[in-house]
Scaffold this active site. Structure first.
Site, short mmCIF file in Angstrom:
data_model
loop_
_atom_site.label_atom_id
_atom_site.label_comp_id
_atom_site.label_asym_id
_atom_site.label_seq_id
_atom_site.Cartn_x
_atom_site.Cartn_y
_atom_site.Cartn_z
N GLY A 1 0.91 -1.22 0.16
CA GLY A 1 0.05 0.04 0.03
C GLY A 1 0.91 1.32 -0.08
O GLY A 1 1.93 1.37 0.81
N TYR B 1 -1.04 7.05 2.84
CA TYR B 1 -0.19 7.81 3.91
C TYR B 1 0.88 7.06 4.68
O TYR B 1 1.81 7.38 4.89
CB TYR B 1 -1.34 8.36 4.76
CG TYR B 1 -2.00 9.68 4.11
CD1 TYR B 1 -1.46 10.63 4.05
CD2 TYR B 1 -3.21 9.49 3.88
CE1 TYR B 1 -2.21 11.81 3.34
CE2 TYR B 1 -4.06 10.36 3.38
CZ TYR B 1 -3.63 11.49 2.87
OH TYR B 1 -4.25 12.42 2.33
N VAL C 1 -2.97 -6.80 -3.89
CA VAL C 1 -2.61 -7.46 -2.75
C VAL C 1 -3.82 -8.54 -2.87
O VAL C 1 -4.92 -7.80 -2.57
CB VAL C 1 -2.21 -7.11 -1.63
CG1 VAL C 1 -2.02 -7.99 -0.59
CG2 VAL C 1 -1.03 -6.19 -1.81
N GLU D 1 -17.39 16.97 5.48
CA GLU D 1 -16.44 17.55 4.70
C GLU D 1 -16.85 17.51 3.22
O GLU D 1 -17.02 18.61 2.39
CB GLU D 1 -14.97 16.95 4.70
CG GLU D 1 -14.14 17.52 6.10
CD GLU D 1 -12.66 17.33 5.76
OE1 GLU D 1 -12.17 16.34 5.12
OE2 GLU D 1 -11.87 18.15 6.43
C1 LIG Z 1 -13.09 12.33 2.39
C2 LIG Z 1 -12.29 11.69 3.57
C3 LIG Z 1 -11.73 12.85 4.16
C4 LIG Z 1 -10.83 12.60 5.05
N1 LIG Z 1 -10.20 13.70 5.91
C5 LIG Z 1 -9.23 13.36 6.73
C6 LIG Z 1 -8.52 14.63 7.39
O1 LIG Z 1 -8.89 15.79 7.17
N2 LIG Z 1 -7.68 14.14 8.33
C7 LIG Z 1 -7.11 12.85 8.56
O2 LIG Z 1 -6.18 12.57 9.30
N3 LIG Z 1 -7.77 11.64 8.09
C8 LIG Z 1 -8.96 12.06 6.99
N4 LIG Z 1 -9.46 11.05 6.54
C9 LIG Z 1 -9.08 9.58 7.02
C10 LIG Z 1 -7.66 9.26 6.14
O3 LIG Z 1 -7.53 9.49 4.86
C11 LIG Z 1 -7.37 7.78 6.37
O4 LIG Z 1 -7.29 7.53 7.83
C12 LIG Z 1 -5.90 7.62 5.57
O5 LIG Z 1 -6.03 7.58 4.13
C13 LIG Z 1 -5.47 6.08 6.10
O6 LIG Z 1 -4.00 5.75 5.53
P1 LIG Z 1 -3.70 4.35 5.15
O7 LIG Z 1 -2.22 4.55 4.70
O8 LIG Z 1 -4.13 3.32 6.22
O9 LIG Z 1 -4.61 4.10 3.93
P2 LIG Z 1 -4.75 5.08 2.37
O10 LIG Z 1 -3.99 6.14 2.51
O11 LIG Z 1 -6.20 4.77 2.03
O12 LIG Z 1 -3.90 4.00 1.61
C14 LIG Z 1 -4.08 2.62 1.03
C15 LIG Z 1 -3.34 2.58 -0.09
O13 LIG Z 1 -3.51 0.83 -0.47
C16 LIG Z 1 -3.78 0.83 -1.66
N5 LIG Z 1 -4.61 -0.83 -1.73
C17 LIG Z 1 -5.71 -0.90 -1.15
N6 LIG Z 1 -5.93 -2.16 -1.53
C18 LIG Z 1 -4.84 -2.79 -2.04
C19 LIG Z 1 -4.68 -3.98 -2.65
N7 LIG Z 1 -5.36 -4.99 -2.60
N8 LIG Z 1 -3.45 -4.00 -3.40
C20 LIG Z 1 -2.81 -3.06 -3.67
N9 LIG Z 1 -2.90 -1.90 -3.11
C21 LIG Z 1 -4.07 -1.66 -2.59
C22 LIG Z 1 -4.89 1.91 -2.01
O14 LIG Z 1 -4.87 2.16 -3.49
C23 LIG Z 1 -4.03 3.04 -1.39
O15 LIG Z 1 -3.12 3.66 -2.32
C24 LIG Z 1 -10.24 11.27 5.35
C25 LIG Z 1 -10.89 10.17 4.79
C26 LIG Z 1 -11.73 10.63 3.71
C27 LIG Z 1 -12.21 9.48 2.96
#
Ligand SMILES: Cc1cc2nc3c(=O)[nH]c(=O)nc-3n(C[C@H](O)[C@H](O)[C@H](O)COP(=O)(O)OP(=O)(O)OC[C@H]3O[C@@H](n4cnc5c(N)ncnc54)[C@H](O)[C@@H]3O)c2cc1C
Length: 405
Positions: free
Chosen positions: A10, A13, A81, A168
């Site tokens: 992934g 972030y 994945v 939002e």
């Molecule tokens: C509209 C919206 C507004 C938000 N606003 C805020 C905010 O203001 N402040 C804040 O702190 N949080 C906010 N959030 C929450 C925040 O975006 C998430 O908590 C954060 O993105 C989590 O990070 P992560 O690294 O776990 O996953 P993500 O950033 O979602 O990344 C996951 C990655 O894994 C990849 N992936 C997924 N499944 C697979 C697979 N099977 N195989 C290969 N790749 C895959 C995806 O393509 C992506 O690139 C918001 C969420 C949304 C939807």
């Protein structure tokens, strides 16, 4: 000597932060680093509500992964994945397999529909760039359709959930609707925007004064709140909602956006990991309990806030801090220096919730902010996330530099 192989799943972030920190901390000869992601780009999940409402082009919310990784240190694989086979130390991909010594699972979350009938089929979730594009196009299509058949249900939009994402999105939507009305020659009074929330309040956990500011602003811009009201079913016509024990009523709508819940990535449960709604309660070093080489971060992990004995909400802020922590610990582990690992401690820097591009509410370093000041802070938070991954060049390329709006 064989180099340890670190595989990061992934490039959101958490995963991208882990990768860019690892490439700084480790030399070419110290480890093989592999990053796997579904797409060849990273998207700012926290900006997806803007792309969905159509107030920001989807290309503004994403950038190419190869622009921020050091290709001499990190091998990038674009693939999906499917499963983690922990006994065999390998990851099954749609197009092959990859083995690992250390694994970082950062696959993000998915929409949680709590088994509500019809949501998967008829509602949209603000999940990724492709979903955002579809939502924007769908709303446009509904407005265009109204001009042909004069069915006012096309101009009715329901947002399920008055949490962070729902609010939002409503902020952006209420800014976009006047533009859409102009484009399609529609009287703005005909547009209906509903926010349906089962809990008894908007933005649970936020300061009540700030919540009051947000609801008053959104109501002024045309949002009708139905709080303490549950969506019972989603149908092609709209949503069936009920307050308490009352009989369900139909709110007709051409667009339903479901923004009320997050669960961990489906890969977690498919891999047989113990989880609560797809999220693994990790140990103090963010490891899968009972495993010393699998780390789980971001929306697929669950960390308890000891002060209130409840999980921290899944946010980009915590995902990025987890990525930094895991990278530091992986550098120690791969070097085999027997240095003590660092426990993960979340440093909450505050929360800002946007209400469109020009307004927001938040608590930053313990201080309440609203209006322009909060909106400015929100843009700084967004730019900071870019800076932490790709430095100033990325901020200049993708950042929110219209700070005076
Ligand atoms: C509209 C919206 C507004 C938000 N606003 C805020 C905010 O203001 N402040 C804040 O702190 N949080 C906010 N959030 C929450 C925040 O975006 C998430 O908590 C954060 O993105 C989590 O990070 P992560 O690294 O776990 O996953 P993500 O950033 O979602 O990344 C996951 C990655 O894994 C990849 N992936 C997924 N499944 C697979 C697979 N099977 N195989 C290969 N790749 C895959 C995806 O393509 C992506 O690139 C918001 C969420 C949304 C939807």
């Amino acid at each position: 000597m064989n180099k340890p192989k670190i595989v990061v799943l992934g490039a959101g972030y958490g995963g991208l932060m882990t990768t860019v920190r690892l490439q700084k901390l480790l030399g070419v000869n110290e480890a093989d680093i592999v990053l796997i992601n579904k797409h060849d780009y990273h998207y700012e999940t926290t900006w997806l509500h803007e792309a969905s409402a159509g107030t920001l082009h989807h290309d503004r919310v994403r950038y190419t992964i190869s622009d921020v990784i050091n290709k001499s240190k990190v091998q990038f694989i674009q693939d999906t994945v499917e499963e983690i086979k922990k006994e065999e130390k390998k990851v099954v991909l749609a197009n092959g397999e990859v083995s690992y010594d250390y694994l970082v699972v950062a696959l993000g979350g998915e929409s949680e529909t709590f088994g509500i009938k019809g949501l998967k089929e008829y509602a949209f979730a603000i999940a990724n760039v492709n979903a955002a594009r579809q939502i924007r196009e769908h709303i446009d299509y509904q407005f265009a359709t109204f001009q042909l058949d004069k069915n006012e249900d096309c101009l009715s939009i329901v947002v399920g959930g008055a949490g962070f994402t729902g609010i939002e999105f409503l902020g952006e939507l209420t800014n976009r609707v006047p533009e859409l009305c102009k484009e399609y020659d529609i009287d703005p009074k005909k547009v209906k925007i509903y926010c349906v929330e089962a809990a008894p309040m908007v933005l649970p956990g936020f300061d009540p004064e700030l919540v009051q500011y947000a609801t008053a602003l959104l109501e002024k811009k045309g949002v009708e709140f139905h709080i303490g009201t549950a969506i019972k079913e989603c149908t092609p016509e709209g949503v069936l909602v009920a307050k308490g024990e009352n009989e369900p009523e139909l709110i007709k709508a051409g667009t339903v956006i479901w923004a009320a819940g997050v669960r961990g990535n489906a890969v977690i449960e498919k891999s047989g990991f113990d989880a609560m709604r797809g999220r693994v309660k990790v140990d103090e070093y963010l490891r899968l309990p009972g495993s010393d080489n699998i780390f789980i971060i971001g929306d697929s992990s669950l960390v308890i806030n000891e002060e209130i004995n409840r999980p921290y909400p899944p946010t980009a802020q915590i995902a990025m801090q987890q990525g930094e922590n895991v990278a530091k610990n992986l550098a120690k582990l791969t070097r085999g220096t027997n240095e003590e690992l660092e426990k993960f401690v979340f440093d909450n820097k505050g929360t800002v919730c946007s209400l469109g591009d020009d307004d927001a509410i938040g608590v930053v370093f313990g201080k309440k902010v609203t209006g322009y000041k909060a909106s400015f802070m929100k843009k700084m938070v967004d730019n900071r996330a870019l800076f932490l991954i790709g430095g100033l060049p990325l901020v200049l390329k993708k950042g929110k530099l219209n700070l005076y709006k």
